[in-house]
Design a protein around this motif. Sequence first.
Motif, PDB file in Angstrom:
ATOM      1  N   LEU A  16      50.367 -22.453 -30.757  1.00  0.00           N
ATOM      2  CA  LEU A  16      49.780 -21.166 -30.443  1.00  0.00           C
ATOM      3  C   LEU A  16      48.500 -21.386 -29.637  1.00  0.00           C
ATOM      4  N   SER A 159      58.541  -9.912 -39.993  1.00  0.00           N
ATOM      5  CA  SER A 159      58.044  -9.608 -38.654  1.00  0.00           C
ATOM      6  C   SER A 159      57.186  -8.346 -38.624  1.00  0.00           C
ATOM      7  N   THR A 162      52.932  -8.408 -38.169  1.00  0.00           N
ATOM      8  CA  THR A 162      52.066  -8.424 -36.992  1.00  0.00           C
ATOM      9  C   THR A 162      51.489  -7.047 -36.705  1.00  0.00           C
ATOM     10  N   ASP A 191      54.102 -18.359 -44.831  1.00  0.00           N
ATOM     11  CA  ASP A 191      54.441 -18.377 -43.403  1.00  0.00           C
ATOM     12  C   ASP A 191      55.591 -19.321 -43.060  1.00  0.00           C
ATOM     13  N   VAL A 195      55.695 -16.431 -38.731  1.00  0.00           N
ATOM     14  CA  VAL A 195      55.256 -15.208 -38.072  1.00  0.00           C
ATOM     15  C   VAL A 195      53.767 -15.302 -37.714  1.00  0.00           C
ATOM     16  N   ASP A 198      53.240 -17.810 -34.893  1.00  0.00           N
ATOM     17  CA  ASP A 198      53.679 -17.378 -33.574  1.00  0.00           C
ATOM     18  C   ASP A 198      52.966 -16.135 -33.065  1.00  0.00           C
ATOM     19  N   ASN A 199      52.235 -15.436 -33.935  1.00  0.00           N
ATOM     20  CA  ASN A 199      51.613 -14.171 -33.534  1.00  0.00           C
ATOM     21  C   ASN A 199      50.121 -14.111 -33.870  1.00  0.00           C
ATOM     22  N   GLN A 201      47.515 -15.109 -32.310  1.00  0.00           N
ATOM     23  CA  GLN A 201      46.636 -14.705 -31.212  1.00  0.00           C
ATOM     24  C   GLN A 201      46.553 -13.187 -31.101  1.00  0.00           C
ATOM     25  N   THR A 202      47.663 -12.532 -31.365  1.00  0.00           N
ATOM     26  CA  THR A 202      47.685 -11.069 -31.332  1.00  0.00           C
ATOM     27  C   THR A 202      46.720 -10.495 -32.366  1.00  0.00           C
ATOM     28  N   ILE A 203      46.670 -11.114 -33.535  1.00  0.00           N
ATOM     29  CA  ILE A 203      45.759 -10.656 -34.589  1.00  0.00           C
ATOM     30  C   ILE A 203      44.310 -10.890 -34.187  1.00  0.00           C
TER      31      ILE A 203
END
Length: 446
Positions: A16, A159, A162, A191, A195, A198-199, A201-203
């Motif tokens: 990531l 999923s 996120t 985890d 999830v 892989d996500n 950075q979005t958080i």
Amino acid sequence: MKRLAAALVAAAVSVLFFVAPAYAAAGLHIVGRNIVEANGQTFVMRGVNHAHAWYANRTNSIADIKAAGANTVRVVLSGGRWTANTASDVANIISLCKANKLICVLEDHDTTGYGEDGAAYTLDQAVNYWISLKSVLQGQEDYVVINIGNEPIGNTNPSQWTAATVAAVQKMRSNGFQHLLMIDAPNWGQDWQYVMRDNGQTILDADTQKNTILSIHMYAVFNQPSAITSYLDTFASKGWPLLIGEFGWQFASGEVSDETVMAEAVKRNLGYLGWSWSGNTDPILDMTTNFDASQLTTWGQRIVNGPNGLKATAKQASIYGGTTPTTPPTTPPTTPPTTPPTTPPASVGCSAAYAITGQWQNGFQGEVKVTAGSAAVKSWTVTWTYANGQAVTQAWNATVSSSGAAVTARNAGYNGSIAAGGSTTFGFLGSWSGSNTVPTLACSAT
């Protein structure tokens, strides 16, 4: 927490990316991968979890956890899934943390296993609980971290984590919270479907204050050292802020490798918070017997007194005070004395005192206090010889070497200078069998 069973699968990890924050919040905040205090001092969490929501009368445990060497306590709260912890109760917990010089991580346990456990709350409901506590949380940013929801998604449709987490973070910020936020992974915190991996950075990007840390819970998914190091390597390679918000111990071959967790956390300067002080329905995860700090279980001994445990590695937050700087000398007089001094100059010397501060089967913790004589010293060396086969296995605040039974301890780079009559201490862990007598020490200084 493992009160609710979940099928778990171990697997490897991938990559990531994290952009370092440009914003530094008030109080505890993130810089790069690190938690940093308002004064710029890095703070590494070392502590345990305490099940306050179910044992609200066990507030004495806060002081006991501090005495065990922790610098942080993660406190279980409930907004209504169990008996709700009120604002006054939470205010009291914060006061106890501050009185005992602990950083206080507050977590809402209501969300545990959402999507798989029908009784679990949503993350949005958890945020509403924090909003109801805002009056006692605001102004505590130096001392309190908000863990929005414990293990907020189970193994069913992870999923959804996120979007739910992004919304929760944004709702916290839009309601004026400036605290460091902690985010648990889905899959009951472990985890295993990656999830969070892989996500993440979005958080992190969802936080307008760039003041969020991700938290992994390590249990049976992480029963092999390779699974632990692989997961941690992924986050390190991308510079993501991470801590180990819960973990247990290897009481059976299929359980987490706690020794690897602690060793890797210390090696990487990551925080860890072990589960839990006492009160588990499965008491194998209790660190104490019936909340009695004098009765450490095997798990308690490992995390409190182990080579990478609390007493060996936890450092108190600087907001609670630290080593007092040596007072600089006053400016010398510009006019020399008319007569030479009659008192001869003080000679450089030191003394050392050895103490056993904790002892258990085949192991112990020791401390040596080094005191300067009538003159300041620039460096010091302490030596001793064990008479009963003891051995030093790890030390801090000194460089310690052994040759057979002979032990030599030299000052670290930062504590060699001691003012006249002043003192410093260093500590160590050791092994013993049969007897553990106190040796005679010799101290030399320059």
